[in-house]
Design an enzyme around this catalytic site. Structure first.
Site, PDB file in Angstrom:
ATOM      1  N   THR A  56       0.839  -1.212   0.000  1.00 33.78           N
ATOM      2  CA  THR A  56       0.000   0.000   0.000  1.00 33.78           C
ATOM      3  C   THR A  56       0.866   1.251   0.000  1.00 33.78           C
ATOM      4  OG1 THR A  56      -1.626  -1.189   1.302  1.00 33.78           O
ATOM      5  CG2 THR A  56      -1.810   1.206   1.276  1.00 33.78           C
ATOM      6  N   VAL A  57       0.420   2.299  -0.691  1.00 30.40           N
ATOM      7  CA  VAL A  57       1.088   3.595  -0.626  1.00 30.40           C
ATOM      8  C   VAL A  57       0.102   4.630  -0.117  1.00 30.40           C
ATOM      9  CG1 VAL A  57       2.806   3.152  -2.424  1.00 30.40           C
ATOM     10  CG2 VAL A  57       0.578   4.098  -3.069  1.00 30.40           C
TER      11      VAL A  57
END
Length: 534
Positions: free
Chosen positions: A353-354
């Protein structure tokens, strides 16, 4: 927002700016967002540019084939966007069990759900953007086509993923992943230039068609052809019929501040439940065994309810209002004892995830998160597109009695969550901590660090973190106080000191001083984090 003299002196100073700020885990992506601001784009344009760049410069955590959520503060109002895709309509528990599955697999076509990230970019641009989508996506297109040097943390996780995939992904359907992300028979080295012409062309088609090529046209056809070839369930109708949802953000008031999250199917409600429990006590000192013990116990109680009840809201057996009620928070707080307990769900009354944060000079702000899940995701790259597809469906249960049981067209419990903070109906700003089930735990810690313990954004992020794993098992970072670890053990917690801080999340914060308009940002020291500002 008033921040008192910090208790911790971090090696990395907080950043101040007036005209705009972008905070994320990759310097190139942050700079791309800032460039868009300087071209006349607003915080939404900057968020889209940064997010698209992150699919290129941090593919170990997200991609075009993932999902996205956003909280947008625009013209003094907060909006929520849920762009998570559902399971394919034709998939079912019965179908998978007939193939011999007892639980959802991690890799391959089975756990792939409809990708929502490109639709999120299009929807945000259409509703709030100042610039054309093509201009906003151009930095990402350029990096994909011309290449960029691999940064240190990126290289570490890329190599780790390659070693895992090399051992586990042996069949033909995974060959395109290795051709795309390990074209020389290995993961790219730190400092080495990597590019993907297919990725660039896909981004360009999305930009030129406002996403139609991805969901209805040429790219959709390639996705479906690959799905059909390898026994997937994703169909053209699944892609064509997908639409992001504008949702009403949910919140709890914590010591005079409103903490906002996206409603279920996201797990942001877990962070809010924990804060709703913890606000029934007062915390003056951060580094005490009592503070940590109560944080851990509240987190366990919140997670037990989250895993029991949270799923696609169309299938939830209890309401958000019930889970976040003052009464329920007090009831759960009363269950915290002097020693560690095993977590259990309460019973409210029925009724890879970013993350990125952006702000512009006009007061608009965005909290945005997107992910492929578990690093690179499913291990599937659609041939000729550069698109790595998410494996978000892995979180579905094949037990039909579970709240998160697999049903065709249903959205799964979702780990990625953006956060936002306001006070007296004024924006303080966006915050987030990525990293699977660490995310709500990270949200609770950075909010308490900021509000209870008066740490500035950088210190709030740098402070040693903990995470509940299961049962009474807690992991802490190596920088955690040995004395407090011993005291927590004496209270019955099973403490493990992690050898690597990679699982403790990666966060970003931008706070705004509403009297001066000055922005104050912190970025993650556990990754290649960067703040671009002017």
């Amino acid at each position: 927002m008033k921040l008192l003299q910090p208790k911790y002196t971090s090696q990395r100073n907080v950043v101040f700016a007036k005209n705009g700020m972008v905070a994320t885990s990759q310097p190139l992506a942050a700079q791309a967002g800032l460039d868009i601001l300087k071209k006349g784009g607003n915080a939404v344009d900057a968020a889209i540019a940064t997010a698209a760049c992150l699919t290129v410069v941090e593919p170990t955590s997200n991609g075009i084939g993932g999902d996205a959520f956003a909280l947008v503060w625009m013209k003094e109002k907060l909006y929520g966007l849920d762009s998570s895709g559902p399971a394919p309509q034709n998939i079912s528990i019965e179908a998978l069990k007939s193939l011999g599955y007892e639980k959802m697999p991690k890799f391959g076509w089975i756990p792939i759900t409809v990708p929502g990230a490109p639709a999120a970019w299009v929807e945000l641009s259409k509703r709030f953007g100042n610039l054309a989508l093509k201009e906003v996506l151009q930095p990402a297109i350029d990096y994909a086509r011309n290449g960029y040097p691999i940064s240190p943390t990126l290289g570490k996780f890329w190599k780790r993923a390659y070693e895992i995939y090399k051992k586990e992904l042996k069949s033909e359907e995974f060959e395109s992943w290795f051709e795309t992300f390990a074209p020389n028979g290995r993961a790219p080295e730190v400092g080495e230039i990597w590019s993907s012409l297919d990725h660039a062309n896909t981004l360009e088609k999305i930009a030129e068609t406002n996403g139609e090529a991805f969901y209805q046209g040429e790219i959709a056809d390639k996705i479906v052809a690959s799905s059909n070839k390898y026994g997937g369930y994703l169909s053209k109708d699944d892609l064509t019929n997908f639409r992001p949802e504008w949702v009403n953000p949910i919140s709890v008031n914590y010591r005079g501040y409103d903490v906002w999250e996206i409603p279920p199917n996201g797990q942001g409600i877990v962070a809010l439940m924990a804060l709703n429990i913890l606000k029934n006590d007062e915390f003056i000192e951060k580094e005490t065994v009592t503070t940590y013990h109560k944080q851990l116990e509240a987190m366990k109680l919140a997670f037990s309810c989250g895993k029991e009840y949270v799923t696609d809201p169309n299938y939830m057996k209890v309401t958000v209002e019930e889970l976040l009620s003052e009464k329920y928070g007090k009831e759960r707080y009363s269950e915290i004892k002097e020693t560690a307990n095993l977590p259990h769900p309460g019973k409210p009354s029925s009724g890879g995830t970013v993350y990125l944060a952006t702000a512009d000079g006009e007061g608009n702000m965005v909290s945005f998160i997107q992910s492929n899940y578990m690093g690179f995701g499913s291990g599937i790259v659609v041939p000729g597109t550069g698109i790595g597809l998410q494996n978000r469906g892995h979180d579905f249960s094949l037990n039909e009695h579970d709240a998160n049981a697999l049903i065709g067209g249903k959205k799964t419990y979702h780990t990625i969550i953006p956060g936002f903070l306001t006070k007296n109906n004024e924006a303080i700003g966006p915050f987030g901590v990525m990293g699977g089930y660490m995310q709500p735990q990270g949200h609770v810690q950075v909010i308490m660090n900021s509000i209870d313990f008066h740490l500035n954004p950088q210190e709030a992020l740098d402070a040693p973190r903990w995470q509940w794993i299961e049962g009474k098992t807690i992991e802490v970072e190596q920088s955690f106080s040995n004395e407090i670890v011993e005291e927590l053990v004496n209270k019955g917690h099973e403490i493990k000191i992690a050898s690597d801080n990679g699982s403790f999340g990666r966060g970003q914060i931008i706070w705004k001083n509403n009297e001066t308009g000055v922005l104050m940002g912190g970025t993650e020291s556990r990754t290649d984090g960067s703040i671009a500002s002017w």
